[in-house]
Design a protein around this motif. Structure first.
Motif, short mmCIF file in Angstrom:
data_model
loop_
_atom_site.label_atom_id
_atom_site.label_comp_id
_atom_site.label_asym_id
_atom_site.label_seq_id
_atom_site.Cartn_x
_atom_site.Cartn_y
_atom_site.Cartn_z
N GLY A 58 1.10 -1.04 -0.33
CA GLY A 58 0.32 -0.18 -0.18
C GLY A 58 0.89 0.88 0.07
O GLY A 58 1.82 1.46 0.78
N LYS A 59 0.05 2.03 -0.16
CA LYS A 59 1.11 3.61 -0.76
C LYS A 59 0.09 4.94 0.43
O LYS A 59 0.80 5.92 0.12
CB LYS A 59 1.20 3.63 -1.78
CG LYS A 59 -0.73 3.73 -2.75
CD LYS A 59 0.21 3.87 -4.51
CE LYS A 59 -0.79 4.19 -5.06
NZ LYS A 59 -0.57 4.21 -6.74
N ASN A 60 -0.95 4.42 0.49
CA ASN A 60 -2.15 5.75 1.36
C ASN A 60 -1.45 5.63 2.51
O ASN A 60 -1.56 5.18 3.32
CB ASN A 60 -3.37 5.30 0.99
CG ASN A 60 -3.97 5.21 -0.44
OD1 ASN A 60 -3.01 6.18 -1.01
ND2 ASN A 60 -4.84 3.86 -0.29
N ASN A 61 -1.15 7.52 3.05
CA ASN A 61 -0.74 7.75 3.99
C ASN A 61 -1.76 9.27 4.75
O ASN A 61 -1.20 10.39 4.03
CB ASN A 61 0.28 7.83 4.03
CG ASN A 61 1.47 8.50 5.38
OD1 ASN A 61 0.64 7.94 6.14
ND2 ASN A 61 2.46 8.64 5.37
N PHE A 62 -2.58 9.06 4.60
CA PHE A 62 -3.08 10.13 5.74
C PHE A 62 -3.55 10.25 6.78
O PHE A 62 -3.41 9.76 7.03
CB PHE A 62 -5.26 10.08 4.41
CG PHE A 62 -4.89 9.32 2.85
CD1 PHE A 62 -4.97 10.52 2.49
CD2 PHE A 62 -5.52 8.38 2.74
CE1 PHE A 62 -4.36 10.03 0.70
CE2 PHE A 62 -5.42 7.82 1.02
CZ PHE A 62 -5.12 8.78 0.42
N SER A 63 -3.93 11.78 7.20
CA SER A 63 -4.56 11.45 8.26
C SER A 63 -5.11 10.84 8.89
O SER A 63 -6.63 10.83 7.96
CB SER A 63 -4.62 13.52 8.28
OG SER A 63 -5.45 14.35 7.44
N ASN A 64 -5.96 11.36 10.17
CA ASN A 64 -7.75 10.86 10.08
C ASN A 64 -8.77 11.50 9.52
O ASN A 64 -9.50 10.89 9.29
CB ASN A 64 -7.59 10.27 11.64
CG ASN A 64 -6.31 9.21 12.19
OD1 ASN A 64 -5.42 8.70 11.26
ND2 ASN A 64 -6.11 8.93 13.59
N LYS A 65 -8.72 12.73 10.09
CA LYS A 65 -9.64 13.17 8.68
C LYS A 65 -9.61 13.40 7.96
O LYS A 65 -10.87 13.46 7.39
CB LYS A 65 -9.27 15.18 9.81
CG LYS A 65 -9.53 15.14 11.12
CD LYS A 65 -10.20 16.46 11.47
CE LYS A 65 -10.50 17.36 13.32
NZ LYS A 65 -10.35 18.35 12.81
N GLU A 66 -8.83 13.26 6.43
CA GLU A 66 -8.70 12.61 5.81
C GLU A 66 -9.25 11.43 5.62
O GLU A 66 -9.59 10.67 4.32
CB GLU A 66 -7.19 12.43 4.69
CG GLU A 66 -6.88 14.42 4.95
CD GLU A 66 -5.28 14.47 4.50
OE1 GLU A 66 -5.32 15.38 3.29
OE2 GLU A 66 -4.24 13.85 4.92
N PHE A 67 -8.83 10.80 6.62
CA PHE A 67 -8.82 8.87 5.84
C PHE A 67 -10.79 8.70 6.53
O PHE A 67 -11.23 7.81 6.11
CB PHE A 67 -7.81 8.30 6.99
CG PHE A 67 -7.71 6.82 6.90
CD1 PHE A 67 -8.12 5.76 6.10
CD2 PHE A 67 -8.90 5.78 8.32
CE1 PHE A 67 -7.96 4.84 5.40
CE2 PHE A 67 -8.68 4.59 8.13
CZ PHE A 67 -8.25 4.07 6.92
N ILE A 68 -11.26 9.07 7.37
CA ILE A 68 -12.17 8.96 8.16
C ILE A 68 -13.23 9.19 8.09
O ILE A 68 -13.41 10.59 7.99
CB ILE A 68 -12.17 8.93 9.48
CG1 ILE A 68 -11.73 7.87 10.23
CG2 ILE A 68 -13.34 8.69 10.27
CD1 ILE A 68 -11.14 7.81 11.10
N GLY A 69 -14.62 9.02 6.92
CA GLY A 69 -15.71 9.55 6.94
C GLY A 69 -17.05 8.80 7.77
O GLY A 69 -17.19 7.94 8.67
N LEU A 70 -18.25 9.55 7.05
CA LEU A 70 -19.39 8.91 8.87
C LEU A 70 -20.45 9.06 7.68
O LEU A 70 -20.69 10.39 6.19
CB LEU A 70 -19.46 9.86 9.82
CG LEU A 70 -20.91 10.14 10.46
CD1 LEU A 70 -20.04 8.36 11.25
CD2 LEU A 70 -20.63 10.66 11.60
N GLY A 71 -21.56 8.02 7.77
CA GLY A 71 -22.78 8.45 6.63
C GLY A 71 -23.59 9.20 7.72
O GLY A 71 -24.09 8.87 9.11
#
Length: 355
Positions: A58-71
């Motif tokens: 894998g190569k993705n390296n995001f901050s938690n705010k970039e990584f996590i979403g919500l319905g």
């Protein structure tokens, strides 16, 4: 959705199980050749995907705010901007919003609902276009209503999950062939009129990657801009629990990423667009039986573990938790008109601020 034999369960936010067994059997018999294709390609592709899955990094390296979403859902709107306030409190930047095609007459309400989250700060919004049997069967109607969705949201939304939960008959699809035709209608329309939009699929649920293989290895002239998966894990336990001997959450992600690398229909960009655990003592709101349900304390533990595993893999771009308000499986309980933030609400808020 409330047209026999398909009925919506307002408590668990999903269709009810189809009770007409003769109809289900007849529809599956109609597509028996498609199931044979799925079996053939699964036997052909899966061994290679398993063999190579540890070789692809894998190569993705995001901050938690970039990584996590919500319905968030329009049908949970109470007229007091409750969801909007809760989203601001959490600090969530990524939202997924359901837009059911059977409710197209109310499309403007969905648009205004989506726009309302951008009043204080910009949100990245993914529109989840939910199918029904009428639109699966009527391609002319499907194209017309997809055109309405794209035109209404086009000015501020660029990503659309085309269909959802394609491997559960109660959601409307009886074969992957039907989904591929459904997706192609959306893609052709996009290519014709909305070239900047990104279309995401095939949105299979659980660890049933033979459906992914049929959707990602075929002769249809389609290509997913990103791959979406509703990657639930063992309902009875932790993300480290296994299926088929060694497939825990980490290995399920590795295998999905391997399929993406091998497929000519996709790139290696993956969204997990739905995941949660069912909560004890919340029937009829829980989406499963009490046997599969867990406590809020376990929910917090499993949620944190799941997000850490997915992020550490560097193979997932975003995980959208399902969902903000849902008494049977979410972060907030709204029964009896009260808004009760559950322990998982505060746990997610903490995770979002860990960067």
């Amino acid at each position: 959705m409330n047209k026999a034999p398909f009925f919506w369960d307002k408590y668990s936010d999903q269709p009810s199980v189809i009770k007409d067994k003769a109809y289900k059997k007849a529809m599956r018999k109609k597509y028996i050749f498609d199931y044979v294709k799925m079996l053939f390609f699964s036997l052909l592709i899966l061994p290679f995907a398993i063999l190579f899955m540890k070789l692809f990094k894998g190569k993705n390296n995001f901050s938690n705010k970039e990584f996590i979403g919500l319905g968030v859902n329009l049908d949970k709107d109470d007229g007091n901007n409750t969801q909007q306030k809760l989203i601001e409190e959490l600090g969530i930047k990524n939202l997924i919003i359901r837009v059911p095609l059977w409710d197209i007459k109310n499309i403007d309400s969905y648009v205004e609902f989506a726009k309302s989250f951008n009043e204080k700060s910009f949100k990245n919004i993914l529109i989840n276009i939910i199918q029904d049997r009428v639109h699966i069967e009527n391609h002319k109607l499907l194209k017309k209503d997809l055109d309405t969705v794209f035109s209404k949201f086009n000015s501020f939304v660029s990503e659309y999950q085309v269909g959802t939960t394609i491997n559960r008959a109660k959601w409307g699809f009886f074969a992957v062939k039907e989904y591929l035709e459904f997706f192609k209608i959306a893609q052709d329309l996009r290519d014709e009129k909305y070239k900047d939009l990104k279309l995401i699929g095939p949105s299979t649920i659980d660890f049933e990657y033979y459906y992914n293989i049929r959707a990602m290895f075929n002769l249809y002239n389609i290509k997913y801009d990103k791959i979406s998966s509703l990657l639930y894990v063992d309902r009875r336990g932790a993300p480290c629990n296994t299926q088929y001997i060694f497939f825990d959450t980490k290995n399920k992600i590795d295998l999905l990423y391997s399929l993406c690398k091998l497929s000519p229909k996709s790139n290696d960009k993956i969204y997990i667009t739905e995941v949660n655990w069912p909560l004890s003592n919340t029937a009829p709101y829980a989406p499963t039986s009490e046997k599969e349900c867990i406590s809020n304390e376990q929910y917090v533990k499993y949620m944190i573990e799941y997000l850490k595993i997915a992020k550490k893999s560097k193979k997932i771009q975003k995980v959208f938790w399902h969902q903000l308000i849902a008494p049977g499986y979410g972060l907030v309980d709204n029964r009896e008109g009260k808004i009760i933030k559950l322990p998982q609400f505060y746990a997610l808020k903490e995770v979002l601020n860990e960067d």
